[in-house]
Each structure stands twice: as structure tokens, then as C-alpha cells.
Write a protein that holds these residues in place. Structure first.
Motif, PDB file in Angstrom:
ATOM      1  N   ASP A 165       0.815  -1.215   0.000  1.00 22.25           N
ATOM      2  CA  ASP A 165       0.000   0.000   0.000  1.00 22.25           C
ATOM      3  C   ASP A 165       0.845   1.261   0.000  1.00 22.25           C
ATOM      4  N   LEU A 166       2.156   1.118  -0.024  1.00 24.21           N
ATOM      5  CA  LEU A 166       3.050   2.264   0.032  1.00 24.21           C
ATOM      6  C   LEU A 166       3.614   2.554  -1.349  1.00 24.21           C
ATOM      7  N   ARG A 167       3.556   3.828  -1.749  1.00 22.48           N
ATOM      8  CA  ARG A 167       4.107   4.280  -3.029  1.00 22.48           C
ATOM      9  C   ARG A 167       5.286   5.208  -2.749  1.00 22.48           C
ATOM     10  N   LEU A 168       6.470   4.743  -3.088  1.00 21.87           N
ATOM     11  CA  LEU A 168       7.681   5.514  -2.851  1.00 21.87           C
ATOM     12  C   LEU A 168       8.004   6.340  -4.090  1.00 21.87           C
ATOM     13  N   THR A 169       8.097   7.649  -3.902  1.00 20.87           N
ATOM     14  CA  THR A 169       8.459   8.567  -4.982  1.00 20.87           C
ATOM     15  C   THR A 169       9.637   9.413  -4.537  1.00 20.87           C
ATOM     16  N   PRO A 170      10.376  10.024  -5.474  1.00 20.53           N
ATOM     17  CA  PRO A 170      11.469  10.929  -5.071  1.00 20.53           C
ATOM     18  C   PRO A 170      10.984  12.066  -4.184  1.00 20.53           C
ATOM     19  N   LEU A 171       9.785  12.585  -4.456  1.00 16.84           N
ATOM     20  CA  LEU A 171       9.250  13.657  -3.629  1.00 16.84           C
ATOM     21  C   LEU A 171       9.025  13.186  -2.202  1.00 16.84           C
ATOM     22  N   LEU A 172       8.496  11.967  -2.045  1.00 24.59           N
ATOM     23  CA  LEU A 172       8.256  11.422  -0.716  1.00 24.59           C
ATOM     24  C   LEU A 172       9.571  11.221   0.041  1.00 24.59           C
ATOM     25  N   LEU A 173      10.588  10.726  -0.653  1.00 25.31           N
ATOM     26  CA  LEU A 173      11.879  10.502   0.004  1.00 25.31           C
ATOM     27  C   LEU A 173      12.535  11.825   0.410  1.00 25.31           C
ATOM     28  N   ILE A 174      12.402  12.855  -0.437  1.00 29.97           N
ATOM     29  CA  ILE A 174      12.966  14.162  -0.085  1.00 29.97           C
ATOM     30  C   ILE A 174      12.255  14.737   1.130  1.00 29.97           C
ATOM     31  N   LYS A 175      10.916  14.687   1.112  1.00 31.10           N
ATOM     32  CA  LYS A 175      10.157  15.164   2.269  1.00 31.10           C
ATOM     33  C   LYS A 175      10.541  14.408   3.531  1.00 31.10           C
ATOM     34  N   LEU A 176      10.649  13.085   3.389  1.00 29.26           N
ATOM     35  CA  LEU A 176      10.979  12.253   4.537  1.00 29.26           C
ATOM     36  C   LEU A 176      12.365  12.604   5.080  1.00 29.26           C
ATOM     37  N   GLY A 177      13.349  12.786   4.195  1.00 30.81           N
ATOM     38  CA  GLY A 177      14.704  13.095   4.644  1.00 30.81           C
ATOM     39  C   GLY A 177      14.793  14.441   5.339  1.00 30.81           C
ATOM     40  N   VAL A 178      14.187  15.474   4.728  1.00 29.42           N
ATOM     41  CA  VAL A 178      14.254  16.821   5.300  1.00 29.42           C
ATOM     42  C   VAL A 178      13.508  16.882   6.626  1.00 29.42           C
ATOM     43  N   LEU A 179      12.280  16.377   6.644  1.00 25.54           N
ATOM     44  CA  LEU A 179      11.491  16.424   7.879  1.00 25.54           C
ATOM     45  C   LEU A 179      12.114  15.567   8.971  1.00 25.54           C
ATOM     46  N   LEU A 180      12.703  14.440   8.589  1.00 21.20           N
ATOM     47  CA  LEU A 180      13.330  13.575   9.583  1.00 21.20           C
ATOM     48  C   LEU A 180      14.552  14.260  10.198  1.00 21.20           C
ATOM     49  N   ALA A 181      15.342  14.925   9.375  1.00 19.21           N
ATOM     50  CA  ALA A 181      16.508  15.642   9.903  1.00 19.21           C
ATOM     51  C   ALA A 181      16.073  16.755  10.854  1.00 19.21           C
ATOM     52  N   VAL A 182      15.049  17.517  10.471  1.00 21.42           N
ATOM     53  CA  VAL A 182      14.559  18.594  11.336  1.00 21.42           C
ATOM     54  C   VAL A 182      13.968  18.027  12.619  1.00 21.42           C
ATOM     55  N   ALA A 183      13.188  16.948  12.513  1.00 19.77           N
ATOM     56  CA  ALA A 183      12.560  16.368  13.695  1.00 19.77           C
ATOM     57  C   ALA A 183      13.603  15.803  14.654  1.00 19.77           C
ATOM     58  N   LEU A 184      14.621  15.133  14.126  1.00 22.75           N
ATOM     59  CA  LEU A 184      15.667  14.595  14.998  1.00 22.75           C
ATOM     60  C   LEU A 184      16.476  15.713  15.643  1.00 22.75           C
ATOM     61  N   TRP A 185      16.681  16.806  14.916  1.00 20.32           N
ATOM     62  CA  TRP A 185      17.381  17.950  15.507  1.00 20.32           C
ATOM     63  C   TRP A 185      16.564  18.548  16.645  1.00 20.32           C
ATOM     64  N   LEU A 186      15.257  18.706  16.419  1.00 25.63           N
ATOM     65  CA  LEU A 186      14.400  19.235  17.478  1.00 25.63           C
ATOM     66  C   LEU A 186      14.330  18.286  18.678  1.00 25.63           C
ATOM     67  N   SER A 187      14.270  16.986  18.397  1.00 26.45           N
ATOM     68  CA  SER A 187      14.253  16.022  19.504  1.00 26.45           C
ATOM     69  C   SER A 187      15.566  16.050  20.275  1.00 26.45           C
ATOM     70  N   ASN A 188      16.679  16.294  19.579  1.00 25.67           N
ATOM     71  CA  ASN A 188      17.967  16.407  20.268  1.00 25.67           C
ATOM     72  C   ASN A 188      18.008  17.637  21.163  1.00 25.67           C
ATOM     73  N   LEU A 189      17.445  18.757  20.672  1.00 21.72           N
ATOM     74  CA  LEU A 189      17.359  19.951  21.511  1.00 21.72           C
ATOM     75  C   LEU A 189      16.513  19.692  22.753  1.00 21.72           C
ATOM     76  N   ALA A 190      15.359  19.037  22.542  1.00 22.00           N
ATOM     77  CA  ALA A 190      14.488  18.746  23.681  1.00 22.00           C
ATOM     78  C   ALA A 190      15.152  17.791  24.668  1.00 22.00           C
ATOM     79  N   SER A 191      15.849  16.778  24.167  1.00 19.56           N
ATOM     80  CA  SER A 191      16.511  15.828  25.061  1.00 19.56           C
ATOM     81  C   SER A 191      17.654  16.491  25.821  1.00 19.56           C
TER      82      SER A 191
END
Length: 438
Positions: A165-191
Motif C-alpha cells: 500500500d506504500l508508493r515511494l516517490t522521489p518527492l516522498l523521500l525528499i520530504k521524509l529526509g528533510v522532515l526527519l533531519a529537522v525532527a531529529l534535531w528538534l528532539s535532540n534539543l528537547a533531550s
């Protein structure tokens, strides 16, 4: 296939538009103005940086304002280029058709976008995150300024592969990479913020503090990953097909890593060792300086640090010198000849040990006659010190004190004596040969 053709047509249309722009003589005029403006802007920025003493200028200013000033001075060339391109755009708009200064408008907007992005990313301390966010944001701004953002998004979303049920596209991977980097950075600040709060809680033991910090970091990381996947539209149940392979990988390839991780959690929970403890593990001795997910760091005190896997602390014998009490018993073995009074020897040894600055007053020293040997009497001196740190140095000082006390009282330290008997031979004595009886 239709979506791919649409993306291809959009690329062709954009190429034809830029081709028409490049063939125009006004393009080269604008390009020359841009090169000239870049040179002038570089000179202006260099002059500003050379003539500005940031330390004296921003002395006494708040921290955020000093940082903003530093970014503005370091980006003076970019700001000057944006201003020069804006002025050139206004002059050419009033002199000829606005379409003939389109490239100058694009250059001014790109420079201004980069300046704004640099100011916004100045609050980020991680250099990698600064570059990632700045480059990503500037590319998005550039595509938007050029009017190609929608077409680029459609093109990146036009191709993909289906995984259930999952469709992997370049747009999805770019969104995932950018948002994941930002989210992990924010989680590191919070931790990091929560870690500071936990370390300030003096009612918690060091091992509990380390355990809570590790759990907080792990939970925030898992939460950030789950949040990002939900934000980009990935259903976590769609990844269930990979769970079996991941389980097999953990069971075989990551067996030691998982064992060390679980052992680390157990060590933090049962508080058998904690940061600051003096331990001996096999041939390695030192003080625990850090407890990590996979290993503990033991500082030997001579510049070396032993990185010992957590599993070894569970399966091997560990000597913890400061587990329940930091007081340490020091044992000194020494000898005296048979001419000495053993009671006087014990009295001198106790006095020397009691005179040590590290000796405990609550637990007085004790000296025992341990053994009669061929060479002399053996004694065992024991005394307590406040901590195991520097135990060898304390022991050395006490033995030196014993040496001087024995010299003062005329007590000799025994040493091995060997008696040689020669049968059936001859020994030269003053150039004579004496026959020994056989």
C-alpha cells in the motif's frame, strides 16, 4: 506513464523559455551587470568586515543581537549584491521594458532569499543542520522565484515504485529526509534540555539520571520518526513486511549490539556500577567516566580510557571499590629480623600508619605478626583510607616511613642468606691450594 510525459513536457517548455531568454542580447547585458555588481558587492563586504570590530561594537549587547550582527557582517556581500541588483532592476525598468530586466530581479530575489535564510538558520548550532536547512530552503525559494516549483514537485511525484500500500516517490523521500533531519534535531534539543533538568535533580542517583536520559532520548527519537512518517503519509502498518527481515537481522547480525544495549539498561537499573565508581574489570582498572548505550568508559588515570562492552560487566567478575563505601583497606606486608622486638615493630608500624594524612581516624591501624620464616619475621599492617584514589602512593609513603623508623631504632630488614658448602674440591687462598676432605 501519463504523469511522466506531463513532466517531460514541462521540462521541454522550461528549456524553450530559457533558450529564448539566452538568445536575447538583453540577457548578456543583465549578465554583465550581475558580474559587475558581484565584484562591487564583494569589495563592499570585504571593506565592512575589515573596518568593523565586532567585539567592540557589540560589547554589552544581548546574545541574540550580537549573533544577528555577526551574521549581517559576515553576509554583507550578499546584502550589498541584493541592494545593487534591486537598484539596477529599478533603473532598467524605467529605461526599457520590464521584461528586459527579469534576470536582475531573479538575482536580487535569490540574494535576498539567501540572506533571510542565513539569518533564520543562525539560531541552529549544528553546522550540518545549518547547511542542510539553508541549501534546502534556498533551492525551494529559487524554484518558487523561477516559477518552477509546482512543475518540479509534479515531476518528482510522477515516478515511484509500489510496495504494497506504500508508493515511494522521489518527492516522498525528499520530504521524509528533510522532515526527519529537522525532527531529529528538534528532539535532540528537547533531550538536551531535559537532560539538564534531570542532572540538576540531586535527589536522583547518577545511575538513575543516566537511565532517565537514555530513555528520554530513545522515546523522543521514536516519537520524532513516527511523527514524520505520519506527516508524509506513510502508514506504519505498511512497513510490517520488513519487520521479519529486521528481526532476523537483529537476531544474527546485531546480536552483540542488542546484548550490550540490554546489559546497559540492566546496569543502569540495578545501580551495580555508576559514573564515578572505581572499578577493576579483568586487567583494566580505573574510574567510570561515562556510561553509554553500548559500553562504559573507564579512565585509567594515565591518559588511557578503556571502552568496555556492557555485556562484560554482566558476565564477568567486576570489583567495585566504591559500591557501598568509599573507605578502602590498605595492606602492607613487611619483615624484620629475629633480633628485633616484635611488639616494638608493631608499635612503630601502627604509629607510622596513623601519621598518614589519608588514614582514617574512625578505624585505627592494626599490625599483626603473620609468619616466622627462614630470613626473619613477617608482619601485616592494615589501615583504612577515605577513598581508593592514590592508594599506591599512600602505601609507598607508609613503607618509606617504616624504613626510616626502622633505621632510627636499629631494626634491620631481613634479606636472604645463603650458605655454600663445597665437597671434594680446591679453593685458592692467598695463592695456596687447600685440599678439602672428601
Amino acid at each position: 506513464m501519463l504523469e511522466l510525459n506531463d513532466g517531460y513536457e514541462m521540462l521541454l517548455a522550461a528549456a524553450r523559455s530559457w533558450g529564448a531568454e539566452v538568445t536575447s542580447p538583453w540577457f548578456y547585458l543583465q549578465f554583465g551587470v550581475m558580474l559587475t555588481g558581484a565584484g562591487v558587492a564583494f569589495a563592499i563586504g570585504a571593506a565592512i568586515r575589515a573596518r568593523t570590530d565586532l567585539t567592540a561594537l557589540a560589547m554589552g549587547w544581548p546574545g541574540p543581537l550580537r549573533m544577528l550582527t555577526r551574521i549581517l557582517i559576515s553576509s554583507a556581500s550578499t546584502a550589498a549584491f541584493a541592494v545593487l541588483m534591486t537598484i539596477a532592476r529599478i533603473v532598467m525598468s524605467h529605461s526599457t521594458w520590464p521584461s528586459r530586466s527579469y534576470l536582475l530581479a531573479v538575482a536580487a530575489k535569490l540574494a535576498l532569499a539567501w540572506l533571510v535564510i542565513r539569518l533564520v538558520t543562525s539560531v541552529i548550532r549544528n553546522e550540518f543542520m545549518v547547511r542542510l536547512v539553508a541549501i534546502s530552503a534556498w533551492l525551494v525559494a529559487a524554484l518558487s522565484i523561477l516559477g518552477q516549483l509546482g512543475a518540479t514537485i509534479a515531476l518528482l511525484d510522477s515516478v515511484g515504485i509500489e510496495l504494497g500500500d506504500l508508493r515511494l516517490t522521489p518527492l516522498l523521500l525528499i520530504k521524509l529526509g528533510v522532515l526527519l533531519a529537522v525532527a531529529l534535531w528538534l528532539s535532540n534539543l528537547a533531550s538536551n534540555f531535559l537532560e539538564g533538568r534531570i542532572n540538576q535533580a540531586h535527589d536522583l542517583t547518577p545511575s538513575i539520571q543516566v537511565l532517565l536520559v537514555k530513555l528520554v532520548r530513545l522515546l523522543l527519537m521514536v516519537f520524532a520518526i513516527a511523527l514524520v512518517m505520519g506527516a508524509v503519509g506513510i502508514n506504519l502498518s505498511a512497513l510490517a513486511v520488513f519487520s521479519g527481515a529486521v528481526g532476523v537481522g537483529i537476531g544474527f547480525g546485531l546480536q552483540k549490539i542488542v546484548a550490550n544495549f540490554i546489559s546497559g539498561v540492566i546496569l543502569l537499573a540495578d545501580k551495580s556500577v555508576k559514573p564515578g565508581d572505581l572499578v577493576t574489570i579483568g586487567d583494566s582498572s580505573g574510574r567510570i567516566s561515562a556510561m553509554n548505550t553500548r559500553y562504559i568508559s573507564v579512565a585509567a588515570g594515565d591518559g588511557r580510557e578503556f571502552l568496555i562492552p556492557n555485556e562484560d560487566l554482566i558476565t564477568q567478575k567486576v570489583v567495585n571499590w566504591t559500591y557501598t563505601d568509599k573507605d578502602t583497606l590498605v595492606k602492607v606486608s613487611f619483615g624484620a629480623n629475629y633480633d628485633a622486638d616484635p611488639r616494638l615493630v608493631c608499635k612503630l608500624a601502627i604509629e607510622v600508619a596513623a601519621a598518614s594524612p589519608r588514614a582514617s581516624l574512625a578505624k585505627p591501624p592494626n599490625c599483626l605478626l603473620a609468619e616466622f620464616t627462614e630470613a626473619g619475621m613477617k608482619f601485616a599492617l592494615t589501615f583504612w583510607i577515605d577513598s581508593p584514589d592514590g592508594m599506591d602512593a599512600v602505601k609507598s609513603d607508609v613503607m618509606l616511613g617504616l624504613w626510616y623508623a626502622f633505621k632510627r631504632e636499629g631494626i634491620r630488614v631481613p634479606y636472604p642468606v645463603r650458605e655454600l658448602r663445597i665437597r671434594g674440591g680446591a679453593l685458592p687462598v692467598e695463592n695456596a691450594v687447600i685440599e678439602m676432605p672428601g
